[in-house]
Motif scaffolding. Structure first.
Motif, PDB file in Angstrom:
ATOM      1  N   GLU A 606       7.473  -6.827  11.641  1.00  0.00           N
ATOM      2  CA  GLU A 606       7.138  -5.984  12.786  1.00  0.00           C
ATOM      3  C   GLU A 606       6.158  -4.917  12.344  1.00  0.00           C
ATOM      4  O   GLU A 606       6.236  -4.387  11.235  1.00  0.00           O
ATOM      5  N   GLU A 607       5.218  -4.598  13.224  1.00  0.00           N
ATOM      6  CA  GLU A 607       4.267  -3.510  12.962  1.00  0.00           C
ATOM      7  C   GLU A 607       4.219  -2.634  14.201  1.00  0.00           C
ATOM      8  O   GLU A 607       3.974  -3.122  15.304  1.00  0.00           O
ATOM      9  N   LYS A 608       4.465  -1.338  14.020  1.00  0.00           N
ATOM     10  CA  LYS A 608       4.527  -0.425  15.154  1.00  0.00           C
ATOM     11  C   LYS A 608       3.639   0.794  14.933  1.00  0.00           C
ATOM     12  O   LYS A 608       3.519   1.283  13.811  1.00  0.00           O
ATOM     13  N   TYR A 609       3.072   1.281  16.017  1.00  0.00           N
ATOM     14  CA  TYR A 609       2.302   2.516  15.947  1.00  0.00           C
ATOM     15  C   TYR A 609       3.233   3.689  16.248  1.00  0.00           C
ATOM     16  O   TYR A 609       3.147   4.347  17.284  1.00  0.00           O
ATOM     17  N   GLU A 610       4.165   3.902  15.321  1.00  0.00           N
ATOM     18  CA  GLU A 610       5.058   5.047  15.432  1.00  0.00           C
ATOM     19  C   GLU A 610       5.205   5.686  14.062  1.00  0.00           C
ATOM     20  O   GLU A 610       5.236   5.003  13.049  1.00  0.00           O
ATOM     21  N   GLU A 611       5.295   7.006  14.031  1.00  0.00           N
ATOM     22  CA  GLU A 611       5.331   7.747  12.767  1.00  0.00           C
ATOM     23  C   GLU A 611       6.605   7.426  11.987  1.00  0.00           C
ATOM     24  O   GLU A 611       7.689   7.257  12.570  1.00  0.00           O
ATOM     25  N   TRP A 612       6.430   7.308  10.679  1.00  0.00           N
ATOM     26  CA  TRP A 612       7.592   7.056   9.812  1.00  0.00           C
ATOM     27  C   TRP A 612       7.380   7.754   8.472  1.00  0.00           C
ATOM     28  O   TRP A 612       6.486   7.424   7.721  1.00  0.00           O
ATOM     29  N   ARG A 613       8.182   8.765   8.232  1.00  0.00           N
ATOM     30  CA  ARG A 613       8.183   9.503   6.970  1.00  0.00           C
ATOM     31  C   ARG A 613       6.791   9.988   6.559  1.00  0.00           C
ATOM     32  O   ARG A 613       6.349   9.775   5.424  1.00  0.00           O
ATOM     33  N   GLY A 614       6.114  10.591   7.514  1.00  0.00           N
ATOM     34  CA  GLY A 614       4.818  11.197   7.230  1.00  0.00           C
ATOM     35  C   GLY A 614       3.631  10.286   7.412  1.00  0.00           C
ATOM     36  O   GLY A 614       2.487  10.739   7.304  1.00  0.00           O
ATOM     37  N   TYR A 615       3.870   9.002   7.704  1.00  0.00           N
ATOM     38  CA  TYR A 615       2.783   8.055   7.954  1.00  0.00           C
ATOM     39  C   TYR A 615       2.666   7.817   9.460  1.00  0.00           C
ATOM     40  O   TYR A 615       3.659   7.884  10.201  1.00  0.00           O
ATOM     41  N   GLN A 616       1.450   7.478   9.915  1.00  0.00           N
ATOM     42  CA  GLN A 616       1.184   7.393  11.349  1.00  0.00           C
ATOM     43  C   GLN A 616       1.829   6.183  12.012  1.00  0.00           C
ATOM     44  O   GLN A 616       2.079   6.167  13.206  1.00  0.00           O
ATOM     45  N   LYS A 617       2.059   5.132  11.244  1.00  0.00           N
ATOM     46  CA  LYS A 617       2.716   3.959  11.824  1.00  0.00           C
ATOM     47  C   LYS A 617       3.617   3.326  10.771  1.00  0.00           C
ATOM     48  O   LYS A 617       3.744   3.835   9.647  1.00  0.00           O
ATOM     49  N   SER A 618       4.244   2.187  11.105  1.00  0.00           N
ATOM     50  CA  SER A 618       5.206   1.570  10.184  1.00  0.00           C
ATOM     51  C   SER A 618       5.146   0.062  10.277  1.00  0.00           C
ATOM     52  O   SER A 618       4.657  -0.498  11.265  1.00  0.00           O
ATOM     53  N   ILE A 619       5.649  -0.569   9.226  1.00  0.00           N
ATOM     54  CA  ILE A 619       5.852  -2.010   9.227  1.00  0.00           C
ATOM     55  C   ILE A 619       7.277  -2.290   8.784  1.00  0.00           C
ATOM     56  O   ILE A 619       7.872  -1.518   8.026  1.00  0.00           O
ATOM     57  N   MET A 620       7.827  -3.382   9.272  1.00  0.00           N
ATOM     58  CA  MET A 620       9.144  -3.843   8.857  1.00  0.00           C
ATOM     59  C   MET A 620       8.939  -5.085   7.998  1.00  0.00           C
ATOM     60  O   MET A 620       8.292  -6.042   8.427  1.00  0.00           O
ATOM     61  N   VAL A 621       9.473  -5.031   6.773  1.00  0.00           N
ATOM     62  CA  VAL A 621       9.239  -6.110   5.825  1.00  0.00           C
ATOM     63  C   VAL A 621      10.565  -6.715   5.372  1.00  0.00           C
ATOM     64  O   VAL A 621      11.513  -5.978   5.059  1.00  0.00           O
ATOM     65  N   LYS A 622      10.617  -8.024   5.340  1.00  0.00           N
ATOM     66  CA  LYS A 622      11.781  -8.719   4.796  1.00  0.00           C
ATOM     67  C   LYS A 622      11.646  -8.785   3.284  1.00  0.00           C
ATOM     68  O   LYS A 622      10.682  -9.359   2.766  1.00  0.00           O
ATOM     69  N   LEU A 623      12.615  -8.201   2.557  1.00  0.00           N
ATOM     70  CA  LEU A 623      12.543  -8.110   1.105  1.00  0.00           C
ATOM     71  C   LEU A 623      13.518  -9.090   0.464  1.00  0.00           C
ATOM     72  O   LEU A 623      14.727  -9.038   0.743  1.00  0.00           O
ATOM     73  N   PRO A 624      13.048  -9.963  -0.434  1.00  0.00           N
ATOM     74  CA  PRO A 624      13.946 -10.842  -1.188  1.00  0.00           C
ATOM     75  C   PRO A 624      14.827 -10.024  -2.137  1.00  0.00           C
ATOM     76  O   PRO A 624      14.503  -8.892  -2.488  1.00  0.00           O
ATOM     77  N   PRO A 625      15.930 -10.602  -2.597  1.00  0.00           N
ATOM     78  CA  PRO A 625      16.835  -9.863  -3.494  1.00  0.00           C
ATOM     79  C   PRO A 625      16.285  -9.754  -4.908  1.00  0.00           C
ATOM     80  O   PRO A 625      15.649 -10.683  -5.412  1.00  0.00           O
ATOM     81  N   LEU A 626      16.523  -8.615  -5.541  1.00  0.00           N
ATOM     82  CA  LEU A 626      16.088  -8.390  -6.928  1.00  0.00           C
ATOM     83  C   LEU A 626      14.674  -8.913  -7.151  1.00  0.00           C
ATOM     84  O   LEU A 626      14.420  -9.751  -8.009  1.00  0.00           O
ATOM     85  N   ALA A 627      13.768  -8.387  -6.368  1.00  0.00           N
ATOM     86  CA  ALA A 627      12.410  -8.942  -6.394  1.00  0.00           C
ATOM     87  C   ALA A 627      11.365  -7.842  -6.279  1.00  0.00           C
ATOM     88  O   ALA A 627      11.620  -6.750  -5.763  1.00  0.00           O
ATOM     89  N   GLY A 628      10.183  -8.176  -6.766  1.00  0.00           N
ATOM     90  CA  GLY A 628       9.015  -7.335  -6.585  1.00  0.00           C
ATOM     91  C   GLY A 628       7.992  -8.100  -5.780  1.00  0.00           C
ATOM     92  O   GLY A 628       7.710  -9.268  -6.076  1.00  0.00           O
ATOM     93  N   ILE A 629       7.430  -7.490  -4.752  1.00  0.00           N
ATOM     94  CA  ILE A 629       6.391  -8.141  -3.966  1.00  0.00           C
ATOM     95  C   ILE A 629       5.155  -7.244  -3.935  1.00  0.00           C
ATOM     96  O   ILE A 629       5.240  -6.027  -4.085  1.00  0.00           O
ATOM     97  N   ILE A 630       4.018  -7.883  -3.772  1.00  0.00           N
ATOM     98  CA  ILE A 630       2.744  -7.174  -3.713  1.00  0.00           C
ATOM     99  C   ILE A 630       2.079  -7.516  -2.387  1.00  0.00           C
ATOM    100  O   ILE A 630       1.953  -8.697  -2.026  1.00  0.00           O
ATOM    101  N   LEU A 631       1.658  -6.490  -1.660  1.00  0.00           N
ATOM    102  CA  LEU A 631       0.923  -6.652  -0.412  1.00  0.00           C
ATOM    103  C   LEU A 631      -0.491  -6.135  -0.610  1.00  0.00           C
ATOM    104  O   LEU A 631      -0.709  -5.125  -1.282  1.00  0.00           O
ATOM    105  N   ARG A 632      -1.444  -6.831  -0.041  1.00  0.00           N
ATOM    106  CA  ARG A 632      -2.837  -6.377  -0.076  1.00  0.00           C
ATOM    107  C   ARG A 632      -3.223  -5.847   1.296  1.00  0.00           C
ATOM    108  O   ARG A 632      -2.891  -6.458   2.322  1.00  0.00           O
ATOM    109  N   GLN A 633      -3.913  -4.701   1.291  1.00  0.00           N
ATOM    110  CA  GLN A 633      -4.452  -4.180   2.547  1.00  0.00           C
ATOM    111  C   GLN A 633      -5.510  -5.149   3.026  1.00  0.00           C
ATOM    112  O   GLN A 633      -6.464  -5.446   2.297  1.00  0.00           O
ATOM    113  N   ASN A 634      -5.332  -5.692   4.212  1.00  0.00           N
ATOM    114  CA  ASN A 634      -6.236  -6.727   4.710  1.00  0.00           C
ATOM    115  C   ASN A 634      -7.615  -6.144   4.969  1.00  0.00           C
ATOM    116  O   ASN A 634      -7.758  -5.147   5.667  1.00  0.00           O
ATOM    117  N   LYS A 635      -8.620  -6.786   4.398  1.00  0.00           N
ATOM    118  CA  LYS A 635      -9.983  -6.265   4.487  1.00  0.00           C
ATOM    119  C   LYS A 635     -10.761  -6.843   5.664  1.00  0.00           C
ATOM    120  O   LYS A 635     -11.914  -6.499   5.891  1.00  0.00           O
TER     121      LYS A 635
END
Length: 648
Positions: A606-635
């Protein structure tokens, strides 16, 4: 009758610089050199022994007789003995018979010999460092790979135990045989550099090379000087830099070595409070003696010059800089200001760094193994710093391993062990080490430092590697850690390569390979790695969920990566604040099945244009267990919101 003829390679200016501590290429003067005198070919010998009554050359050519080939003392009071002996072939074994002021005869190997015998006697060999190099392209362009704005991912190797002869496991492979296996492996794995644990001559295998006797000699247990050069040459031709461990901190008390070389405390400090190391039972160089400084800085130059080394990792810098290192009260003497800093060692390290960087510029790097918070270690000497290019980030290493040992239910109480490094990570230029020191002496291998069952251990270690590779700073990983070596490192045998037959080990190796690729291909990870502008915490305080979120930034405004670490063994739908106008795509997931993960795929739900912890909008991300993920800002400026998967 003396069979030595007068000869010299020293000019008056050479002697002056030597005595001033500013001769940085003594390897072209001291030692054994093939020369020609009056049409006769032979060998010129020279050695520094100012307190000797007499010095002679002994060897297999004169039945080790100290009366036949006596060197001449120079007239200038420099303490240099020298002379020419004709008709000595390559490979001649020799030592110096040094008669002390008391009349004792000491048989000493040549401090400047480029090759030593590999046995108890350890005589020096008349040899050469001539080699026809074929790495010109690398040498002309290596500044691009060795400077602080380049990705630096180091594979630390002990040549005696990376791999052994399958048919005869007790036999060391030659440098050339190692090259055939090591070079393609490092290239395939994507490491940018290899760090070789000491390849200088050492007598005692359990020292791993850190108790050096032949500072100018490539250890003959793996072959000749030319064989080592072949290995370095092949690494360079395959685009791999070479860092050598260098040990100017101490030396052993072997009878044929530097200790009491001419019957006096010549190389070591005479005061045991400064000249003897209580932990290693070894002897500490006298950094206040000019001739010793010339010896050591020339030695650093020698490996960078003759062996085309791209860097020196300087061992045990903490012990050099602190007078009270490993000493109780009353066992050390404060400096003239009442402090614990060894001012002579500090000045030596500043002079060493100044000299090598002046000679080689950004073509090379110096790296300090330093475990204290000694200030300004990687700052320029002209600003009061010590002048190293980088230092090992030992605090990060200890905090990180401590955290990953914790039970999952306790991690919230240790959450800030992983955030603390951000408080000081730009104070110095750091390299993050997971080195050999962490997998020996009962400390357990990295995989067995991890908490949980087998799956959780490997998941933890995969995530630790994501954390290391995405954290600001250069990287260093010890051999075997890339595939989850289960046994502690054993210097007497090969790594357990058979473990790669098991999917969890093979998957870990694939993960490290791909992390190297991402690190070296994504400029946000390295081009500003020593600058505060390269890092931003998004979520640093979520103790209850054990989640960390941070950004890494390149020079371009839209060159941004987001790293999310979920260090709890459960899947989370996690809300993260982002800036307006940014859109994100997942480019890496340590829980992928190809790494032997559980296969949970991270999704932007989910991606919303609502403020979250000092940022202008937010995304909801599904996180795998005991894992590290990398996201790239889409160009892609034409990015459309309907491409995002919305939460069901």
């Amino acid at each position: 009758m003396n069979s030595v003829k007068t000869y010299t390679l020293f000019t008056d200016h050479d002697v002056y610089l030597f005595k001033e501590g500013r001769h940085y290429k003594l390897y072209g003067k001291f030692g054994a050199h093939s020369v020609e005198k009056e049409g006769i070919k032979g060998v010129y010998f020279s050695v520094w022994a100012p307190n000797a009554k007499k010095v002679s050359v002994i060897g297999d050519f004169n039945n080790w007789n100290h009366k036949d080939h006596i060197l001449f003392p120079r007239w200038d009071g420099s303490g240099i003995w020298e002379g020419f002996i004709d008709d000595l072939p390559w490979g001649t074994l020799y030592k110096y018979a040094v008669e002390t002021a008391r009349g004792d005869i000491l048989e000493k190997s040549d401090p400047y010999a480029v090759s030593w015998e590999q046995n108890v006697q350890a005589a020096s060999l008349v040899s050469t460092t001539w080699y026809e190099w074929s790495d010109r392209e690398w040498m002309e362009n290596r500044w691009k790979k060795n400077n602080l704005k380049a990705p630096i991912s180091v594979y630390e190797v002990h040549l005696g135990s990376w791999v052994r002869d399958k048919e005869d496991p007790d036999r060391f492979l030659n440098y050339r045989d190692i090259a055939k296996k090591l070079v393609p492996y490092i290239k395939e794995m994507g490491f940018t550099h290899v760090e070789l644990m000491p390849v200088m001559e050492y007598p005692y295998d359990p020292s791993w090379g850190y108790q050096i006797t032949g500072f100018y000699a490539a250890t003959s247990r793996f072959g000749s000087p030319q064989d080592l050069m072949f290995l370095i040459d092949r690494l360079h031709k395959n685009g791999i830099g070479v860092i050598l461990d260098w040990v100017p901190s101490h030396f052993p008390g072997d009878a044929n070595g530097l200790y009491r070389f001419d019957g006096s405390h010549l190389y070591e400090h005479e005061d045991p409070r400064k000249g003897f190391h209580p932990d290693w039972k070894s002897h500490i160089f006298n950094y206040g003696r000019n001739e010793v400084k010339s010896f050591l800085i020339s030695n650093a130059m020698f490996w960078l010059d003759r062996y085309h080394a791209d860097g020196l990792r300087v061992d045990a810098v903490t012990s050099m800089l602190h007078l009270d290192y490993s000493r109780n009260e009353g066992e050390w003497e404060p400096n003239i200001y009442g402090g614990n800093v060894n001012l002579e060692a500090k000045a030596f390290l500043q002079e060493f760094n100044t000299a090598v960087y002046k000679e080689f510029g950004e073509d090379i790097m110096t790296i300090a193994e330093e475990s204290s918070d000694f200030p300004m270690l990687t700052k320029p000497v002209h600003d009061g710093g010590i002048g190293f290019g980088m230092k090992w980030m030992m605090g990060w290493m200890h905090d990180t391993l401590d955290y990953f040992k914790e039970d999952f239910s306790n991690r919230k109480f240790h959450h800030h062990k992983l955030t603390f490094a951000s408080m000081y990570m730009y104070n110095e230029n750091y390299m993050m080490p997971l080195s050999h020191d962490e997998v020996v002496h009962g400390k357990a291998s990295l995989i067995y430092k991890m908490r949980g069952d087998e799956w959780q251990k490997f998941a933890n270690l995969r995530t630790l590697y994501v954390y290391m590779y995405t954290h600001p700073g250069a990287k260093l990983l010890f051999m075997g850690d890339e595939f989850g070596q289960t046994n502690e490192w054993n210097f007497t045998q090969s790594l357990d390569w058979h473990l790669l037959e098991y999917p969890v080990h093979k998957g870990l190796q694939i993960l490290v390979k791909e992390l190297n690729h991402i690190y070296t291909s994504e400029s946000a990870f390295y081009e500003n790695q020593f600058d505060k502008s390269s890092f931003e915490w998004v979520e640093a305080d979520d103790l209850e969920n054990s989640v960390y979120v941070y950004l890494r930034k390149g020079k371009k405004r839209d060159d941004v990566l987001m790293i999310i670490l979920n260090l709890a063994p459960k899947v989370l739908d996690y809300k993260i604040g982002v800036h307006t106008g940014t859109h994100w795509e997942v480019i890496f997931n340590s829980d992928d099945e190809k790494y032997s993960g559980s296969g949970v795929q991270p999704e932007i739900l989910e991606e919303k244009y609502e403020e979250w912890r000092g940022y202008q909008k937010s995304i909801m991300v599904k996180l795998p267990p005991l894992a590290g993920i990398i996201l790239r800002q889409n160009k892609d400026k034409k990015y459309k919101l309907h491409r995002i998967k919305h939460k069901r």
